[in-house]
Design an enzyme around this catalytic site. Sequence first.
Site, short mmCIF file in Angstrom:
data_model
loop_
_atom_site.label_atom_id
_atom_site.label_comp_id
_atom_site.label_asym_id
_atom_site.label_seq_id
_atom_site.Cartn_x
_atom_site.Cartn_y
_atom_site.Cartn_z
N ARG A 10 0.83 -1.22 0.00
CA ARG A 10 0.00 0.00 0.00
C ARG A 10 0.86 1.26 0.00
O ARG A 10 0.49 2.29 0.59
CB ARG A 10 -0.97 0.03 1.18
CG ARG A 10 -2.03 -1.07 1.11
CD ARG A 10 -3.08 -0.89 2.20
NE ARG A 10 -3.97 -2.05 2.25
CZ ARG A 10 -4.53 -2.52 3.34
NH1 ARG A 10 -4.31 -1.93 4.50
NH2 ARG A 10 -5.31 -3.57 3.31
N ARG A 69 -7.19 11.71 -5.09
CA ARG A 69 -8.39 10.97 -4.65
C ARG A 69 -9.57 11.89 -4.37
O ARG A 69 -10.73 11.48 -4.52
CB ARG A 69 -8.02 10.16 -3.40
CG ARG A 69 -9.12 9.39 -2.75
CD ARG A 69 -9.66 8.24 -3.60
NE ARG A 69 -10.68 7.53 -2.87
CZ ARG A 69 -11.94 7.94 -2.75
NH1 ARG A 69 -12.33 9.06 -3.36
NH2 ARG A 69 -12.80 7.25 -2.05
N TYR A 92 -15.07 -11.92 0.69
CA TYR A 92 -15.87 -10.72 0.43
C TYR A 92 -17.13 -11.06 -0.35
O TYR A 92 -18.21 -10.51 -0.10
CB TYR A 92 -15.04 -9.70 -0.34
CG TYR A 92 -13.98 -9.03 0.49
CD1 TYR A 92 -14.32 -8.02 1.39
CD2 TYR A 92 -12.64 -9.41 0.40
CE1 TYR A 92 -13.35 -7.39 2.17
CE2 TYR A 92 -11.67 -8.80 1.17
CZ TYR A 92 -12.03 -7.79 2.05
OH TYR A 92 -11.07 -7.19 2.83
N ARG A 107 -3.23 6.69 1.15
CA ARG A 107 -3.78 7.85 1.86
C ARG A 107 -2.80 8.57 2.78
O ARG A 107 -3.05 9.70 3.18
CB ARG A 107 -4.99 7.40 2.70
CG ARG A 107 -6.22 7.10 1.87
CD ARG A 107 -7.34 6.56 2.74
NE ARG A 107 -7.09 5.18 3.16
CZ ARG A 107 -7.84 4.53 4.04
NH1 ARG A 107 -8.85 5.15 4.63
NH2 ARG A 107 -7.57 3.27 4.35
N ASP A 155 -7.38 -2.54 -6.77
CA ASP A 155 -7.93 -3.15 -5.57
C ASP A 155 -8.15 -4.62 -5.86
O ASP A 155 -8.47 -4.99 -7.00
CB ASP A 155 -9.25 -2.49 -5.17
CG ASP A 155 -9.74 -2.96 -3.81
OD1 ASP A 155 -9.33 -2.36 -2.79
OD2 ASP A 155 -10.50 -3.95 -3.76
#
Length: 335
Positions: A25, A38, A147, A29, A74
């Site tokens: 990652r 973003r 998921y 962010r 992702d």
Amino acid sequence: MAFNDLLLRTLNGEKTDRPPIWLMRQAGRYMKEYRDVRSKVSFLELCKTPELACEVVLQPIDAFGLDCAILFSDILVPIEPMGVNLDFKPAPYISNPVRTLEDADRMRLVNPKTELKFVMDAIKLMISKLNVPLIGFSGAPFTLACYMIEGEGSKSFLEVKKLMHNNTKAYTVLMEKLTDNTISYLQAQVDSGCPVVQMFDTWAGLVSTYEYEEFIFPYVQRVAESVKGAHFIYFAKDSSSFYPLIKNLNCAALGVDWKISLKQADAALDHKFVLQGNMDPALLFADKDTITKYANIILEEGKSLKGHIFNLGHGIMPKTPVENVKHLVDIVKGV
């Protein structure tokens, strides 16, 4: 600038002056540059726009001088064309989870070169602008299934275990399709130019050793043996109890989380693999002396391995101080 092939030489088993470093990652962010991009688009739009995905991939390379980049996407992007209604709120949410055999039967096999063309276009654009290797990636079949069955993140993933044991046929149909799609998706990334691919099995540690052997590992093994033309890295979080099985994988490297030392992992894996890891991401919130201390422990242990790729034991956290990331990279690079 000359191409930095340190990662590739390490994966080839060559002895190098230092380990390559990248961070799971690493585009994300914690960087203001990423947040600026973003703020203009949704997360899925960012993943599906090659020019923007390329921009955020380059950000940590430019900022820290990391030794490789990883595709920005992702793990759930390739399951959308299978027939799930995927959204991020901001966590992943699937409004039509797979709970029955009929649900599993309606899931489609995907042609990644057409239905996920935006990923392949992004890879080609990234490679054209990078002077370091680009790692492609996918989720592992079981982690994707988690998921798809739950519909969202969960602490217990009870619906997954219920399907696994109470409707094994539905579970098997879903896992077979996910495995076929994962193979074709990773192979398409390799064919688009990625010299390395990594498969993330984030939720593998949810199950017992017996369940991993029966319900997860055969699919992992098939992916690892089917993708051709690139180095394959498998990263399964909380998986050290599975090492007697995982050591049978045909792959170049294994990711190691921070819950076992590199030396212990290496011994349990019969010294067969280049190991990647394994600093606790939370340590990047500590002071610089503490970061230095633990980084040096990992670097020292890495010297005895077949090969070592310095990384975190899981993804970098969103509020990680940028100056601490730079400090860690400088330690590893001997700056």
